[in-house]
Design an enzyme around this catalytic site. Structure first.
Site, PDB file in Angstrom:
ATOM      1  N   ASP A  71       0.869  -1.165   0.000  1.00 11.99           N
ATOM      2  CA  ASP A  71       0.000   0.000   0.000  1.00 11.99           C
ATOM      3  C   ASP A  71       0.910   1.221   0.000  1.00 11.99           C
ATOM      4  O   ASP A  71       1.945   1.218   0.663  1.00 11.99           O
ATOM      5  CB  ASP A  71      -0.905   0.006   1.236  1.00 11.99           C
ATOM      6  N   ASP A 153       3.940  11.833  -9.456  1.00  7.89           N
ATOM      7  CA  ASP A 153       5.375  12.001  -9.761  1.00  7.89           C
ATOM      8  C   ASP A 153       5.763  13.396 -10.278  1.00  7.89           C
ATOM      9  O   ASP A 153       6.796  13.925  -9.862  1.00  7.89           O
ATOM     10  CB  ASP A 153       5.836  10.938 -10.777  1.00  7.89           C
TER      11      ASP A 153
HETATM   12  P1  IMP Z   1      -1.536   1.726  -4.426  1.00  3.72           P
HETATM   13  O1  IMP Z   1      -0.627   1.446  -3.295  1.00  3.72           O
HETATM   14  O2  IMP Z   1      -1.155   1.000  -5.668  1.00  3.72           O
HETATM   15  O3  IMP Z   1      -2.990   1.626  -4.064  1.00  3.72           O
HETATM   16  O4  IMP Z   1      -1.299   3.274  -4.817  1.00  3.72           O
HETATM   17  C1  IMP Z   1      -1.887   4.299  -4.095  1.00  3.72           C
HETATM   18  C2  IMP Z   1      -1.811   5.614  -4.836  1.00  3.72           C
HETATM   19  O5  IMP Z   1      -0.704   6.373  -4.346  1.00  3.72           O
HETATM   20  C3  IMP Z   1      -1.590   5.536  -6.332  1.00  3.72           C
HETATM   21  O6  IMP Z   1      -2.787   5.368  -7.033  1.00  3.72           O
HETATM   22  C4  IMP Z   1      -0.963   6.900  -6.606  1.00  3.72           C
HETATM   23  O7  IMP Z   1      -1.958   7.886  -6.582  1.00  3.72           O
HETATM   24  C5  IMP Z   1      -0.123   7.124  -5.374  1.00  3.72           C
HETATM   25  N1  IMP Z   1       1.249   6.622  -5.573  1.00  3.72           N
HETATM   26  C6  IMP Z   1       1.816   5.562  -4.959  1.00  3.72           C
HETATM   27  N2  IMP Z   1       3.090   5.398  -5.367  1.00  3.72           N
HETATM   28  C7  IMP Z   1       3.324   6.375  -6.260  1.00  3.72           C
HETATM   29  C8  IMP Z   1       4.466   6.732  -7.040  1.00  3.72           C
HETATM   30  O8  IMP Z   1       5.533   6.092  -7.016  1.00  3.72           O
HETATM   31  N3  IMP Z   1       4.331   7.803  -7.834  1.00  3.72           N
HETATM   32  C9  IMP Z   1       3.182   8.536  -7.920  1.00  3.72           C
HETATM   33  N4  IMP Z   1       2.083   8.248  -7.234  1.00  3.72           N
HETATM   34  C10 IMP Z   1       2.149   7.171  -6.403  1.00  3.72           C
END
Ligand code: IMP
Length: 197
Positions: A71, A153
């Site tokens: 997460d 990003d």
């Molecule tokens: P999840 O952990 O895949 O549910 O990601 C959660 C959300 O956090 C993503 O949809 C992005 O909005 C944001 N996020 C997580 N990691 C990154 C990253 O490395 N770059 C940009 N956004 C991120």
């Protein structure tokens, strides 16, 4: 080859893990590929760690292989940590260009632009639970910079890279990102415990 189930339907994440852990001889399979969906799982944890554990436990209760779930998200100091665990759900029906512009708007006239990306990776196996966390620190920019990466990003200026994550090469991001840091901890753990996991 030993198998590890990744609690996700995201094919990019499977590739990323397979690539990161290629020297360890594990085959990563997606929970979706074995017919297990996370759709009904309610991510009501209070932090990244709890949400990663919720997802990993949901799949681990149905398979005998070790299960990994992650997460992640961005926390902004001046917004008391928002969007945090809501990073994905915040303005969910809007593009990231619109989400990023809304964030910059919220920080208008704000001198404290400090923010950090967080990642928690949970490993659940044989009734044991472990969590590995990584943080990347930086600041929210005043406009978007760079075209690579995804999500937030282009507005995240990394202190370690001295540029935004969207201006960094994949290699650079994969060295200093929150996910890279958490993955490295998991990698060391799997290497050390390869005879039992
Ligand atoms: P999840 O952990 O895949 O549910 O990601 C959660 C959300 O956090 C993503 O949809 C992005 O909005 C944001 N996020 C997580 N990691 C990154 C990253 O490395 N770059 C940009 N956004 C991120």
């Amino acid at each position: 080859m030993k198998k590890i189930v990744l609690a996700t339907g995201n094919k990019n994440k499977i590739k990323e893990y397979q690539n990161l852990f290629s020297s360890l001889e594990y085959e990563f399979i997606s929970s979706e590929d074995i017919g297990l969906s996370l759709d009904a799982v309610i991510e009501d944890g209070l932090n990244f760690k709890q949400n990663a554990l919720i997802k990993a436990r949901a799949i681990a209760s149905q398979v005998s292989y070790p299960v990994i779930a992650d997460d992640s998200g961005i926390t902004i100091n001046a917004l008391y940590g928002f969007p945090g665990i809501f990073s994905h759900r915040f303005m969910e029906d809007y593009s990231y260009r619109e989400k990023n512009s809304a964030i910059m708007h919220m920080l208008e006239n704000c001198s404290n632009r400090r923010a950090s990306f967080h990642c928690a990776i949970a490993l659940v196996y044989a009734n044991k639970e472990f969590v590995f966390e990584g943080v990347a620190r930086g600041e929210i920019t005043h406009r978007e910079f760079g075209i690579d990466g995804f999500g937030y990003d282009p507005i995240f200026f990394s202190y370690q890279l001295n540029k935004t994550f969207a201006e960094a090469s994949l290699n650079e991001k994969n060295t200093f990102s929150h996910r890279a840091k958490a993955s490295k901890k998991l990698f060391e753990f799997l290497k050390k415990n390869k005879d039992i996991i």
